[in-house]
Scaffold this motif. Sequence first.
Motif, PDB file in Angstrom:
ATOM      1  N   GLY A   1       8.908  -7.949  11.403  1.00 22.55           N
ATOM      2  CA  GLY A   1       8.232  -6.691  11.087  1.00 22.55           C
ATOM      3  C   GLY A   1       9.148  -5.719  10.376  1.00 22.55           C
ATOM      4  N   THR A   2      10.361  -5.552  10.919  1.00 23.32           N
ATOM      5  CA  THR A   2      11.291  -4.574  10.359  1.00 23.32           C
ATOM      6  C   THR A   2      11.759  -4.982   8.968  1.00 23.32           C
ATOM      7  OG1 THR A   2      12.042  -4.275  12.617  1.00 23.32           O
ATOM      8  CG2 THR A   2      13.309  -3.176  10.905  1.00 23.32           C
ATOM      9  N   ALA A   3      11.805  -6.278   8.717  1.00 25.33           N
ATOM     10  CA  ALA A   3      12.278  -6.763   7.415  1.00 25.33           C
ATOM     11  C   ALA A   3      11.397  -6.257   6.274  1.00 25.33           C
ATOM     12  CB  ALA A   3      12.341  -8.287   7.399  1.00 25.33           C
ATOM     13  N   THR A   4      10.155  -5.864   6.576  1.00 29.08           N
ATOM     14  CA  THR A   4       9.302  -5.330   5.507  1.00 29.08           C
ATOM     15  C   THR A   4       9.884  -4.033   4.954  1.00 29.08           C
ATOM     16  OG1 THR A   4       7.967  -4.208   7.165  1.00 29.08           O
ATOM     17  CG2 THR A   4       7.139  -6.308   6.360  1.00 29.08           C
ATOM     18  N   LEU A   5      10.713  -3.344   5.774  1.00 29.92           N
ATOM     19  CA  LEU A   5      11.331  -2.110   5.286  1.00 29.92           C
ATOM     20  C   LEU A   5      12.491  -2.391   4.335  1.00 29.92           C
ATOM     21  CD1 LEU A   5      11.393  -0.043   8.587  1.00 29.92           C
ATOM     22  CD2 LEU A   5       9.844   0.219   6.661  1.00 29.92           C
ATOM     23  N   GLY A   6      12.944  -3.655   4.344  1.00 33.36           N
ATOM     24  CA  GLY A   6      14.063  -4.027   3.483  1.00 33.36           C
ATOM     25  C   GLY A   6      13.787  -3.734   2.018  1.00 33.36           C
ATOM     26  N   ALA A   7      12.515  -3.792   1.629  1.00 35.38           N
ATOM     27  CA  ALA A   7      12.156  -3.535   0.231  1.00 35.38           C
ATOM     28  C   ALA A   7      12.588  -2.135  -0.195  1.00 35.38           C
ATOM     29  CB  ALA A   7      10.652  -3.704   0.049  1.00 35.38           C
TER      30      ALA A   7
ATOM     31  N   GLY B   1      15.836  -2.420  -1.757  1.00 39.41           N
ATOM     32  CA  GLY B   1      15.975  -3.433  -2.804  1.00 39.41           C
ATOM     33  C   GLY B   1      16.176  -4.840  -2.300  1.00 39.41           C
ATOM     34  N   ALA B   2      15.756  -5.112  -1.054  1.00 38.01           N
ATOM     35  CA  ALA B   2      15.952  -6.457  -0.520  1.00 38.01           C
ATOM     36  C   ALA B   2      14.723  -7.334  -0.710  1.00 38.01           C
ATOM     37  CB  ALA B   2      16.320  -6.383   0.957  1.00 38.01           C
ATOM     38  N   GLY B   3      13.673  -6.775  -1.272  1.00 37.58           N
ATOM     39  CA  GLY B   3      12.469  -7.569  -1.520  1.00 37.58           C
ATOM     40  C   GLY B   3      11.745  -7.950  -0.251  1.00 37.58           C
ATOM     41  N   GLY B   4      11.070  -9.087  -0.290  1.00 33.99           N
ATOM     42  CA  GLY B   4      10.331  -9.545   0.875  1.00 33.99           C
ATOM     43  C   GLY B   4       8.907  -9.013   0.878  1.00 33.99           C
ATOM     44  N   TYR B   5       8.249  -9.200   2.030  1.00 36.20           N
ATOM     45  CA  TYR B   5       6.850  -8.777   2.133  1.00 36.20           C
ATOM     46  C   TYR B   5       6.691  -7.265   1.996  1.00 36.20           C
ATOM     47  CZ  TYR B   5       5.748 -13.461   3.845  1.00 36.20           C
ATOM     48  OH  TYR B   5       5.591 -14.803   3.961  1.00 36.20           O
ATOM     49  N   GLY B   6       7.791  -6.521   2.150  1.00 32.94           N
ATOM     50  CA  GLY B   6       7.716  -5.068   2.005  1.00 32.94           C
ATOM     51  C   GLY B   6       7.451  -4.658   0.566  1.00 32.94           C
TER      52      GLY B   6
ATOM     53  N   LEU C   1       5.115  -1.693  -0.565  1.00 27.65           N
ATOM     54  CA  LEU C   1       5.665  -0.512  -1.228  1.00 27.65           C
ATOM     55  C   LEU C   1       4.896  -0.219  -2.520  1.00 27.65           C
ATOM     56  CD1 LEU C   1       8.144   0.984  -0.203  1.00 27.65           C
ATOM     57  CD2 LEU C   1       9.492  -0.196  -1.919  1.00 27.65           C
ATOM     58  N   THR C   2       4.705  -1.270  -3.314  1.00 28.67           N
ATOM     59  CA  THR C   2       3.966  -1.111  -4.562  1.00 28.67           C
ATOM     60  C   THR C   2       2.533  -0.697  -4.264  1.00 28.67           C
ATOM     61  OG1 THR C   2       5.293  -2.943  -5.378  1.00 28.67           O
ATOM     62  CG2 THR C   2       3.480  -2.213  -6.765  1.00 28.67           C
ATOM     63  N   GLY C   3       1.964  -1.293  -3.229  1.00 28.68           N
ATOM     64  CA  GLY C   3       0.589  -0.969  -2.845  1.00 28.68           C
ATOM     65  C   GLY C   3       0.429   0.493  -2.494  1.00 28.68           C
TER      66      GLY C   3
ATOM     67  N   ASP D   1      -1.666   3.009  -4.595  1.00 27.93           N
ATOM     68  CA  ASP D   1      -2.841   3.231  -3.772  1.00 27.93           C
ATOM     69  C   ASP D   1      -3.764   2.011  -3.848  1.00 27.93           C
ATOM     70  OD1 ASP D   1      -4.673   4.384  -2.160  1.00 27.93           O
ATOM     71  OD2 ASP D   1      -5.608   5.594  -3.728  1.00 27.93           O
ATOM     72  N   ASP D   2      -3.168   0.846  -3.660  1.00 24.15           N
ATOM     73  CA  ASP D   2      -3.899  -0.401  -3.827  1.00 24.15           C
ATOM     74  C   ASP D   2      -3.885  -1.174  -2.505  1.00 24.15           C
ATOM     75  OD1 ASP D   2      -4.754  -2.964  -4.381  1.00 24.15           O
ATOM     76  OD2 ASP D   2      -3.779  -3.037  -6.354  1.00 24.15           O
ATOM     77  N   ILE D   3      -5.017  -1.124  -1.814  1.00 19.47           N
ATOM     78  CA  ILE D   3      -5.094  -1.742  -0.484  1.00 19.47           C
ATOM     79  C   ILE D   3      -4.833  -3.244  -0.559  1.00 19.47           C
ATOM     80  CG2 ILE D   3      -6.654  -2.296   1.436  1.00 19.47           C
ATOM     81  CD1 ILE D   3      -5.891   0.521   1.561  1.00 19.47           C
ATOM     82  N   THR D   4      -5.361  -3.883  -1.610  1.00 18.71           N
ATOM     83  CA  THR D   4      -5.182  -5.337  -1.739  1.00 18.71           C
ATOM     84  C   THR D   4      -3.705  -5.694  -1.756  1.00 18.71           C
ATOM     85  OG1 THR D   4      -6.965  -5.037  -3.315  1.00 18.71           O
ATOM     86  CG2 THR D   4      -6.211  -7.284  -2.945  1.00 18.71           C
ATOM     87  N   LEU D   5      -2.929  -4.904  -2.511  1.00 18.31           N
ATOM     88  CA  LEU D   5      -1.500  -5.176  -2.602  1.00 18.31           C
ATOM     89  C   LEU D   5      -0.822  -4.965  -1.252  1.00 18.31           C
ATOM     90  CD1 LEU D   5       0.144  -3.849  -5.878  1.00 18.31           C
ATOM     91  CD2 LEU D   5       0.375  -6.084  -4.794  1.00 18.31           C
ATOM     92  N   ILE D   6      -1.232  -3.895  -0.554  1.00 19.51           N
ATOM     93  CA  ILE D   6      -0.640  -3.625   0.762  1.00 19.51           C
ATOM     94  C   ILE D   6      -0.900  -4.813   1.688  1.00 19.51           C
ATOM     95  CG2 ILE D   6      -0.742  -2.140   2.803  1.00 19.51           C
ATOM     96  CD1 ILE D   6      -1.351   0.194   0.934  1.00 19.51           C
ATOM     97  N   LEU D   7      -2.138  -5.310   1.632  1.00 19.45           N
ATOM     98  CA  LEU D   7      -2.476  -6.460   2.480  1.00 19.45           C
ATOM     99  C   LEU D   7      -1.695  -7.708   2.071  1.00 19.45           C
ATOM    100  CD1 LEU D   7      -6.332  -6.056   2.904  1.00 19.45           C
ATOM    101  CD2 LEU D   7      -4.513  -5.519   4.527  1.00 19.45           C
ATOM    102  N   GLU D   8      -1.379  -7.799   0.778  1.00 17.25           N
ATOM    103  CA  GLU D   8      -0.635  -8.957   0.295  1.00 17.25           C
ATOM    104  C   GLU D   8       0.733  -9.047   0.972  1.00 17.25           C
ATOM    105  OE1 GLU D   8      -1.059  -9.477  -3.997  1.00 17.25           O
ATOM    106  OE2 GLU D   8       0.984 -10.278  -4.007  1.00 17.25           O
ATOM    107  N   GLY D   9       1.232  -7.893   1.419  1.00 19.09           N
ATOM    108  CA  GLY D   9       2.485  -7.917   2.173  1.00 19.09           C
ATOM    109  C   GLY D   9       2.245  -7.919   3.667  1.00 19.09           C
ATOM    110  N   ALA D  10       1.277  -7.117   4.097  1.00 20.46           N
ATOM    111  CA  ALA D  10       1.082  -6.911   5.533  1.00 20.46           C
ATOM    112  C   ALA D  10       0.541  -8.158   6.224  1.00 20.46           C
ATOM    113  CB  ALA D  10       0.149  -5.735   5.763  1.00 20.46           C
TER     114      ALA D  10
END
Lengths: 249, 496
Positions: free
Chosen positions: B437-443, B446-451, B455-457, B461-470
């Motif tokens: 869970g915490t690794a999503t904050l790595g983005a 600049g560490a990338g990952g599901y975050g 972040l881009t979402g 303001d793009d829910i689909t993108l947020i879900l693509e990580g979440a």
Amino acid sequence: MSISFQKVTKSFDDTVALKNFSFEFKKGQTSVLIGSSGCGKSTLLRLVVGLIKHDSGTILIDNQAPVKSNLPFLRKKIGYVIQEGGLFPHLTTKENVSLMAGYTGWDEKKTNDRMNELIRLTKFREDLLDRYPSELSGGQRQRVSLMRALMLEPEFLLLDEPLGSLDPLIRYDLQEDLKDIFERLGKTVILVTHDLHEAVFFADEIILMREGTIVQKGDINEFLKSPSDPFVTKFINAQRSEINFSNEN
Amino acid sequence: MKINFKFFGILIFVFFFLDIVSFPQEETLIKVGSKKFTENVILGEIITQLITSQDQKVDYIKELGGTRILWNALLNGEIDIYPDYTGTIIKEILVNKNANKNNLKDKLAELNIGMIGPLCFNNTYAIGMKKELAEKLGIEEISNLKNHPSLTLGFTNEFMDRTDGWRGLQRTYQLPQTNVTGLDHDLAYKGLASGSIDVIDLYSTDAEIEYYNLKVLKDDLHYFPDYKSVILYRKELEKTHPGIIKRLQILENSIPEETMIKMNSEVKINKKPESFVAANFLKNKFSIQSSYQASTFLSRLWHNTKEHLFLVLISLTAAILISIPLGTIAFKYKKMGKIILGVTGIIQTIPSLALLVFMIPLLGIGTYPAISALFLYSLLPIVRNTHSGLGDIPNNIRESAIVLGLSPSFILKKIELPLASRSILAGIKTSAVINVGTATLGALIGAGGYGQPILTGIRLDDITLILEGAVPAALLALLVQWIFDLSEKLIIPKGL
């Protein structure tokens, strides 16, 4: 080949567990320490195996005082069996019993031979060797514990209430077998119990203790004929009436 | 315990594999960074595609953070190039160096930083509010805000802290408002739309100004300087990659303000990918066919999964290798134990976001600081469970082992740790799930990952993108849980 206590004192915080205790556990004899809980009888065993340190006096095992450097060596001369066995729950019967052999570097044949000897001696069921302690009955567990203690052929065998948690029938069987084993092996045995009948059954010499000191030692008949203290009679009568009471039912 | 070695063997293999696929040779890699707002991401994309079109490999670390993070990363060589703004450089970065419009290039050169630009458009800070409200209250210019102390202000966190931000604005215009909150730029627009905030800071090229029908208040006291877009790069590139610098110079004076606003709007309003918008710009303006390929959902997912797993596996393995001995020491030596449990406990109380940011001055940006933060975060559950697992072993079992004459190290290895394994494994499981869970904050660093899609979402303001990580993050947490439940059967000795 004896264990001797000379003026040994041990206290825990403000309670004195052993007070100026002197006694020699003679070679080849079965000595039974008896007394109510808190009289210091278990403390005595724990001092012998070096789980705790005495405050003053001298303890000699085979003429050596147990110190940190020789404890591992001395411990291999002592077999120690406690109530409920203290078996390692993650090891099978076989692994529990052979652990010390492996640790000491015995080869497989020597280990297996010794194991078979012990199985015969303790009348353990061979088909239970691969079971874990949790899959064994209380009596079987104590037999395993005894095998483990005897694996390296120790000179001394210390047993702390070994039959304490068993139900009466199993207890009776194991008592008989244990006595047989003691006689056959001729080891120096110290057994701790609070049960007078068990003491009488096993003992070459009974040592009755109270508050860290010896009240009386010797044969049960001496206890009955010439009690050294009113406590002796009281202790004997307390357990005798228990039996009388249960006989009436 | 043999199984454990096998288990670690597999882990090491996995790292090896991930390491190979996620780290191509670094010598010839140019690293481009961008701040975490859309315009900067688009500019970063344009820079990246321009360089790529010269057959030069580029690693584009987008939406890395705010000015400070990007600037320090540039100074430290963690990135080579990123787009910034003259006003920001003068007022924020070189604030103590008497930099101005005219000497800016020289001042930067002193720090071995080169500058390309301006790229023409001016993206200044501005203050905006909804048109209806502004008309109702008769607000035309920033000075007018003085008469409405009850207005709620919502500014980006960076604007709140910058010397050329809120504090200076408040002083210059003598603004009386006390109800000021710091929040994300993209959320600020939502707050404004929903009416929970009345006034926000914005960038003059923001696409939302038109979209949300906002009034940009006149900077009547000329508080905000010019924010001309420029490209900053490490001077050494002039020697090592002169062609790239030359290539990037074609961007000078080539992006008028309307073009930038249009590109911003393409991304933010029409939901086009930045890479697509950047490629279009290069094609229309310079007829450069960039090798842009729209990333598919699956390719993004695979990429993010790789990065995320890398963060989790390395940090968790390190934590396991360190925590079990630490927990054991804590159990064996009571005084030391208090210190160990205390320190790991304190680390756990640091908010994860703060811990990540603390890592930046120590280790810079990117994967390794994120791994370090995750590692620190994973310590406590394992240390604590090792400690309590050892403590829960019945005394008579421990004493039996001692009395047999076994050495302390043998007892620890063969008796105590196996008996504590259930508790230790439970600790590792807790750590692993927290870690995923915490690794999503790595983005954020600049560490990338599901975050990254999250972040881009948020930015778009793009829910689909947020879900693509979440969603994958949640699934991974479940998977980790499942794997540990399964491995319990292998690792925990029978008979327990």
